[in-house]
Design a protein around this motif. Structure first.
Motif, PDB file in Angstrom:
ATOM      1  N   SER A 124      17.652  36.203  19.466  1.00 14.16           N
ATOM      2  CA  SER A 124      17.278  35.495  20.698  1.00 14.16           C
ATOM      3  C   SER A 124      15.885  35.888  21.177  1.00 14.16           C
ATOM      4  O   SER A 124      15.201  35.100  21.824  1.00 14.16           O
ATOM      5  N   ALA A 157      13.886  33.441  19.098  1.00 13.62           N
ATOM      6  CA  ALA A 157      14.166  32.009  19.201  1.00 13.62           C
ATOM      7  C   ALA A 157      14.263  31.490  20.624  1.00 13.62           C
ATOM      8  O   ALA A 157      14.074  30.296  20.853  1.00 13.62           O
ATOM      9  N   LEU A 158      14.568  32.351  21.591  1.00 16.27           N
ATOM     10  CA  LEU A 158      14.766  31.909  22.967  1.00 16.27           C
ATOM     11  C   LEU A 158      13.715  32.538  23.856  1.00 16.27           C
ATOM     12  O   LEU A 158      13.680  33.753  24.032  1.00 16.27           O
ATOM     13  N   SER A 159      12.872  31.693  24.430  1.00 13.15           N
ATOM     14  CA  SER A 159      11.758  32.195  25.224  1.00 13.15           C
ATOM     15  C   SER A 159      12.219  32.920  26.482  1.00 13.15           C
ATOM     16  O   SER A 159      11.515  33.773  27.011  1.00 13.15           O
ATOM     17  N   ILE A 171      22.665  30.391  19.060  1.00 15.48           N
ATOM     18  CA  ILE A 171      21.302  30.061  19.476  1.00 15.48           C
ATOM     19  C   ILE A 171      21.035  28.567  19.283  1.00 15.48           C
ATOM     20  O   ILE A 171      20.430  27.907  20.139  1.00 15.48           O
ATOM     21  N   TYR A 172      21.512  28.015  18.176  1.00 11.88           N
ATOM     22  CA  TYR A 172      21.329  26.583  17.943  1.00 11.88           C
ATOM     23  C   TYR A 172      22.029  25.771  19.034  1.00 11.88           C
ATOM     24  O   TYR A 172      21.471  24.786  19.552  1.00 11.88           O
ATOM     25  N   ARG A 206      22.749  26.692  22.096  1.00 16.20           N
ATOM     26  CA  ARG A 206      22.051  26.844  23.379  1.00 16.20           C
ATOM     27  C   ARG A 206      20.799  25.972  23.437  1.00 16.20           C
ATOM     28  O   ARG A 206      20.445  25.458  24.495  1.00 16.20           O
ATOM     29  N   ARG A 207      20.140  25.813  22.318  1.00 21.80           N
ATOM     30  CA  ARG A 207      18.895  25.028  22.305  1.00 21.80           C
ATOM     31  C   ARG A 207      19.136  23.527  22.246  1.00 21.80           C
ATOM     32  O   ARG A 207      18.260  22.750  22.641  1.00 21.80           O
ATOM     33  N   THR A 208      20.280  23.097  21.745  1.00 23.04           N
ATOM     34  CA  THR A 208      20.483  21.665  21.497  1.00 23.04           C
ATOM     35  C   THR A 208      21.603  21.028  22.309  1.00 23.04           C
ATOM     36  O   THR A 208      21.574  19.818  22.548  1.00 23.04           O
TER      37      THR A 208
END
Length: 358
Positions: free
Chosen positions: A164, A167-169, A221-222, A224-226
């Motif tokens: 994260s 991948a997660l800002s 993570i995927y 959370r982003r999509t």
């Protein structure tokens, strides 16, 4: 797992990171870990608002049931692989789990998502949160004890924290989280007996189990982003995810396995329990807990899974347990808890009184 198997996604192994569709966990929990979880657990459980004034009195009992079901998932996997190929165990797991969720979906008269975009994202989530980690755990338990698989599932929050940051800002490394990651890595080395050259440990199986926990983290993570903003119920999203995982494994399994010559009762019952309980019913319990007590408390199930998995493996499967396994597991859990913790806000200083006594 998953988050079990997990998690977690539709994982009994892992119930770990906050965003959850069907998880992991377990496996994992995991999963995830975990602390995704969970949860396949595991699309957007983190958005569920806790109800501090309306907690059901029986949530502790359901929390205990969830811990037991996901903890026993690793035992079910071990028993299932004694009668069926690993991919067949995984196919049965997601298939039975999907049937449970679809039945509940029909009773509640809810619909599956209609957006092709949502289905496309859930296809990817189903692979990383269900099909791949469940298969890796099943293959891993051909050569490693179920106790070790359960402990490996607890590393999912560590993988999630590490990924994260990249991948997660919104996730920034802190000293506390970096320390937790280092502590968790030390715990893994302790479990594997690194000081004695990993003697007595099948590295291939262990790497597969750790890879399953890593897959949960990638899947979370995927998601959370999509899928974080998708306006569908958790039940609808999870049912679709497990349905897609079943379709994926239904295509792959016949290519790499032959049909079973017979269906031994005990392994068959283990696969049924793994799917119907550990991958279907467990997710329904998980979603209810998140809604009632909030994701932070519900996420604590991740830390009970390896304890139960170890106890079940030693007591029922007579697996050997050396001192470094439970000690390393405790270190892993401490590291995972540290990566998920947040510093307490500082309290404002009390106002100074200028009054003087007479």
């Amino acid at each position: 797992m998953s988050t079990a198997t997990g998690a977690p996604t539709a994982s009994a192994d892992t119930t770990n990171p906050p965003a959850t569709t069907a998880c992991a966990a377990a496996d994992k929990h995991a999963a995830t870990t975990a602390s995704t979880a969970a949860a396949s657990l595991r699309a957007t459980t983190a958005t569920a608002a806790p109800k501090p004034d309306g907690r059901a009195r029986g949530w502790q009992l359901r929390f205990a049931v969830l811990s037991l079901v996901w903890g026993f998932s690793f035992l079910f996997i071990k028993v299932g692989t004694q009668g069926f190929a690993p991919l067949q165990v995984t196919l049965g797991r997601v298939g039975f789990g999907a049937l449970v969720l679809l039945a509940v979906l029909a009773v509640k008269r809810e619909r599956l998502p209609r957006s092709p975009r949502t289905w496309a994202h859930l296809t990817v989530a189903a692979f990383f949160l269900n099909a791949l980690p469940f298969s890796l755990f099943a293959y891993a338990e051909l050569t490693i004890p179920s106790t070790l698989a359960g402990i490996c599932n607890a590393t999912s929050p560590l993988w999630g924290m590490a990924l994260s940051v990249v991948a997660l800002s919104e996730d920034r490394p802190t000293r506390r989280r970096v320390a937790g990651l280092g502590l968790g890595f030390l715990g893994v080395l302790t479990v594997l007996g690194a000081w004695q050259g990993f003697a007595g440990t099948d590295l291939t199986g262990t790497v597969m189990a750790l890879g399953a926990s890593l897959s949960y983290a990638v899947g979370w993570i995927y998601v959370r982003r999509t899928l974080a903003g998708v306006q569908h119920s958790h039940l609808s999203m999870s049912s679709t995810q497990l349905l897609l995982a079943t379709a994926q494994l239904a295509v792959v399994t016949p290519l790499f396995t032959t049909a079973p010559a017979d269906y031994p009762l005990i392994p068959l019952l283990a696969v049924f329990a793994l799917g119907a309980l550990g991958t279907g019913l467990a997710f329904l319990i998980q979603y209810g807990l998140v809604a009632e007590i909030g994701p932070t408390t519900a996420q604590m199930v991740t830390y009970f899974i390896p304890v139960i998995a170890t106890a079940a493996g030693v007591a029922l499967l007579h697996e050997q347990l050396s001192w470094n396994t439970p000690v390393g597991a405790l270190i892993v859990l401490a590291g995972a808890a540290l990566t998920q913790s947040r510093p307490r806000p500082s309290r404002p200083a009390p106002p100074r009184s200028d009054a003087t006594s007479a």
